[in-house]
Scaffold this active site. Structure first.
Site, short mmCIF file in Angstrom:
data_model
loop_
_atom_site.label_atom_id
_atom_site.label_comp_id
_atom_site.label_asym_id
_atom_site.label_seq_id
_atom_site.Cartn_x
_atom_site.Cartn_y
_atom_site.Cartn_z
N SER A 169 0.84 -1.20 0.00
CA SER A 169 0.00 0.00 0.00
C SER A 169 0.88 1.24 0.00
CB SER A 169 -0.90 0.01 1.24
OG SER A 169 -0.11 0.11 2.40
N GLY A 170 0.26 2.36 -0.40
CA GLY A 170 0.98 3.63 -0.40
C GLY A 170 0.16 4.67 0.33
N HIS A 210 14.84 4.70 -0.29
CA HIS A 210 14.52 3.31 0.03
C HIS A 210 13.70 3.36 1.31
CE1 HIS A 210 15.90 -0.96 1.30
NE2 HIS A 210 14.64 -0.92 0.91
N ASP A 211 12.51 2.79 1.29
CA ASP A 211 11.62 2.94 2.46
C ASP A 211 12.23 2.37 3.73
OD1 ASP A 211 11.27 0.25 1.79
OD2 ASP A 211 9.09 0.35 1.61
N THR A 212 13.08 1.36 3.61
CA THR A 212 13.73 0.84 4.81
C THR A 212 14.73 1.87 5.35
OG1 THR A 212 13.54 -1.35 3.84
CG2 THR A 212 14.92 -1.17 5.79
N THR A 221 5.60 -5.45 4.84
CA THR A 221 5.58 -6.59 3.93
C THR A 221 6.82 -7.45 4.20
OG1 THR A 221 4.41 -5.29 2.28
CG2 THR A 221 5.57 -7.26 1.50
N ASN A 255 17.32 -9.27 5.41
CA ASN A 255 15.90 -9.38 5.03
C ASN A 255 15.31 -10.66 5.60
OD1 ASN A 255 16.56 -7.26 3.18
ND2 ASN A 255 14.83 -7.90 1.91
N GLY A 269 3.93 -0.86 9.68
CA GLY A 269 2.54 -1.30 9.78
C GLY A 269 2.37 -2.57 10.60
N1 ATP Z 1 -4.82 -3.55 11.84
C1 ATP Z 1 -3.81 -4.39 11.71
N2 ATP Z 1 -3.63 -5.38 12.60
C2 ATP Z 1 -2.59 -6.24 12.46
N3 ATP Z 1 -1.70 -6.18 11.47
C3 ATP Z 1 -1.82 -5.21 10.55
C4 ATP Z 1 -2.88 -4.26 10.62
N4 ATP Z 1 -2.73 -3.41 9.58
C5 ATP Z 1 -1.64 -3.81 8.89
N5 ATP Z 1 -1.09 -4.89 9.47
C6 ATP Z 1 0.11 -5.62 9.02
O1 ATP Z 1 0.99 -4.68 8.44
C7 ATP Z 1 1.45 -5.15 7.18
C8 ATP Z 1 1.65 -3.98 6.24
O2 ATP Z 1 2.59 -3.11 6.79
P1 ATP Z 1 3.02 -1.80 6.00
O3 ATP Z 1 1.81 -1.04 5.64
O4 ATP Z 1 4.08 -1.13 6.78
O5 ATP Z 1 3.64 -2.47 4.71
P2 ATP Z 1 4.02 -1.86 3.34
O6 ATP Z 1 4.36 -0.42 3.54
O7 ATP Z 1 3.01 -2.16 2.29
O8 ATP Z 1 5.25 -2.73 2.98
P3 ATP Z 1 6.81 -2.48 2.98
O9 ATP Z 1 7.06 -1.10 3.51
O10 ATP Z 1 7.40 -3.56 3.85
O11 ATP Z 1 7.19 -2.64 1.56
C9 ATP Z 1 0.40 -6.11 6.67
O12 ATP Z 1 0.98 -7.16 5.96
C10 ATP Z 1 -0.24 -6.63 7.96
O13 ATP Z 1 0.30 -7.88 8.30
C1 LIG Z 2 12.90 -6.15 -2.01
C2 LIG Z 2 12.51 -5.16 -1.02
O1 LIG Z 2 12.15 -4.03 -1.74
C3 LIG Z 2 13.59 -4.72 -0.09
O2 LIG Z 2 14.56 -5.68 0.10
C4 LIG Z 2 13.10 -4.21 1.24
O3 LIG Z 2 14.18 -3.59 1.88
C5 LIG Z 2 12.04 -3.21 1.11
O4 LIG Z 2 12.13 -2.31 0.32
C6 LIG Z 2 10.92 -3.28 2.08
O5 LIG Z 2 9.99 -2.31 1.81
#
Ligand code: ATP
Ligand SMILES: C[C@H](O)[C@H](O)[C@@H](O)C(=O)CO
Length: 490
Positions: free
Chosen positions: A13-14, A237-239, A260, A297, A407
């Protein structure tokens, strides 16, 4: 003080956040949130990059409707993926998703040819089959017409920034994740590029987080009816952005960016490039203000996300809180997976793969969604313990606890179990780590914050941190022994 705008694009998600500094506190307003759904066509899995750019425009419109003209904006996203730009300045094809199968076997072939020691020694980056180097090698092997016509390579945030400003720059934190950047020499590694047959002319000058890299194109301002906004490179890089936002007070801290992916490690002043780091497959991704992110990772909540998507396809919809509550009711320590087994990388029927792992390792097979989710979450917490200890060993540091951001910290069960597994406190917060890191780098660039340590203090003063103290130590110790055996971890 005027607001600034951060776009944080995760793999699932964004969101667009307006941030404001007010008397030493950060106020944020999420003005836009959207799904980031990759699109499968035939055998290919690609990002819907034009939709993502559309969502970025929606963020600008929502800022306008809120009466805001941001003093600057910046974008961060996941790493390793890129777009190729042709002679006309247009994007050549949709960027591939790093979970696409076109890199199958490419890393192994490249390592055999170049040797792992040479690749790691020149980049300090962990071996992941989807790193940019292997994606480019795959395009080269398949004689990709896009690669043939390419004049520039832009990582995802570089690309979206280019769409906004018309200017091309490669940002440092993301550049390092390509496994083609040499941090010791501070430049793209022309020897590795030559070895995979890629022209160095695809790569531009690398800019540091905080650099001003353009402003909105006039055509876009006219389309949206908005004023000019300076565009900055942040920790793209989001990390990298998430680590910048860890509200640590001590210099030697351990973090887990939990979304994720689960990215666990520590911040260091220079890359740790030695035999042990290579053997443990740790990485040295570029951080902010001269730091590096010594981390590993871990497959993370992707496995749970993909189970949820699969169950939804089968007509059973569960929210994340529902899944967590079902897991809580399931039997403890029944069976474990190694979350980092390669069988979990690609999209597909994840519940069956979890069952398959358990059956193959002669454990009870989890059947219900609650049992499967429990197996995933317990296994993740135990893998965190393993990587936490490796981080201490490799860095020579001893950590008093673990900072979790992202998240995933909304999953209180996972936070508690992580504390139980490592036997030390977990400090969870903030949820929007990457977006906050993105914002503070912009404020430091504008002189509103002195440096990263003031930024971390301000984040700590502005957002709650939940403390999870370890519980049920003896059961988790026993479970860890069993997990290590099953996951084949030395
Ligand atoms: N209300 C909630 N309760 C429990 N877990 C949740 C809830 N909302 C989100 N999550 C967890 O958070 C995760 C998503 O986290 P986040 O939004 O930080 O990820 P992302 O930004 O899409 O991914 P990344 O930054 O790792 O690429 C989901 O996979 C889920 O497991
Ligand atoms: C592959 C992923 O993009 C990367 O390894 C990780 O660091 C990431 O960006 C998580 O959001």
């Amino acid at each position: 003080m005027p607001s600034i705008l951060a776009y944080d694009l995760g793999a699932s998600s964004g969101r667009a956040l307006l941030g404001r500094l007010n008397h030493g506190k950060i106020e944020v307003e999420e003005i836009h949130r959207f799904n980031n759904d990759p699109v499968g066509i035939g055998d290919r899995l690609q990002w819907d990059i034009l939709r993502l750019f559309h969502e970025i425009k929606q963020g600008l419109l929502k800022a306008k409707h809120a009466g805001e003209t941001p003093a600057s904006l910046a974008i961060d996203s996941w790493a390793v993926d890129f777009g190729l730009i042709g002679r006309s300045g247009e994007l050549l094809g949709n960027p591939y998703h790093y979970r696409d199968h076109h890199t199958d076997g490419v890393m192994e072939r490249t390592m055999e040819r170049l040797t792992a020691g040479k690749i790691f020694g020149r980049t300090g980056i962990q071996f992941l089959p989807f790193n940019t180097i292997y994606q480019l090698a795959a395009l080269k092997e398949s004689d990709s017409p896009f690669l043939q016509g390419a004049e520039h390579l832009l990582m995802i945030p570089d690309l979206l920034r280019y769409f906004l400003t018309g200017e091309m720059h490669n940002e440092f934190t993301n550049a390092t994740t390509t496994q083609l950047y040499n941090p010791l020499e501070g430049r793209w590694d022309t020897e590795l590029l030559a070895a995979i047959g890629i022209s160095p002319s695809l790569f531009g000058e690398v800019v540091q987080p905080g650099t001003r890299v353009g402003s909105l194109r006039s055509v876009l301002r006219e389309e949206l009816g908005i004023s000019s906004v300076p565009v900055l490179a942040t920790a793209e890089h989001d990390t990298g952005a998430a680590v910048a936002a860890v509200p640590a007070l001590e210099r030697d801290f351990a973090y887990l960016s939990c979304g994720t992916w689960s990215l666990m490690g520590t911040e260091v002043d220079r890359p740790v490039i030695n035999e042990l780091a290579q053997e443990l497959n740790f990485t040295n991704e570029g951080g902010v203000y001269g730091t590096y992110r010594l981390l590993k990772n871990i497959m993370g909540l992707w496995i749970l996300q993909e189970c949820r998507r699969y169950w939804e396809l089968a007509g059973q919809s569960y929210s994340f809180p529902e899944l967590v509550s079902m897991a809580e009711k399931a039997e403890a320590f029944k069976s474990f997976i190694d979350p980092d087994d390669s069988m979990f990388i690609h999209p597909g029927d994840m519940p069956s793969r979890v069952r398959q792992f358990c059956a193959a390792s002669e454990q009870p097979v989890p059947e219900s969604p609650g049992e499967i989710v429990r197996c995933i979450l317990e296994s993740l917490a135990l893998k965190y313990r393993y990587v936490f200890e490796l981080t201490e060993r490799l860095s020579g540091k001893s950590f008093s606890g673990l900072h979790m951001v992202g998240g995933g910290i909304q999953n209180v069960l996972l936070c508690q179990w992580s504390a139980n597994a490592i036997g030390k406190p977990v400090w969870a917060g903030p949820v929007e780590g990457s977006a906050l890191g993105n914002l503070v780098v912009q404020w430091i660039a504008q002189g509103e914050l002195a440096d990263i340590w003031e930024a971390r203090q301000v984040i700590r003063d502005s957002f709650p941190v939940t403390v999870y103290d370890p519980q049920d130590q003896s059961q988790w110790e026993e479970a860890y022994g069993k997990f290590r055996g099953l996951a084949g971890l030395a």
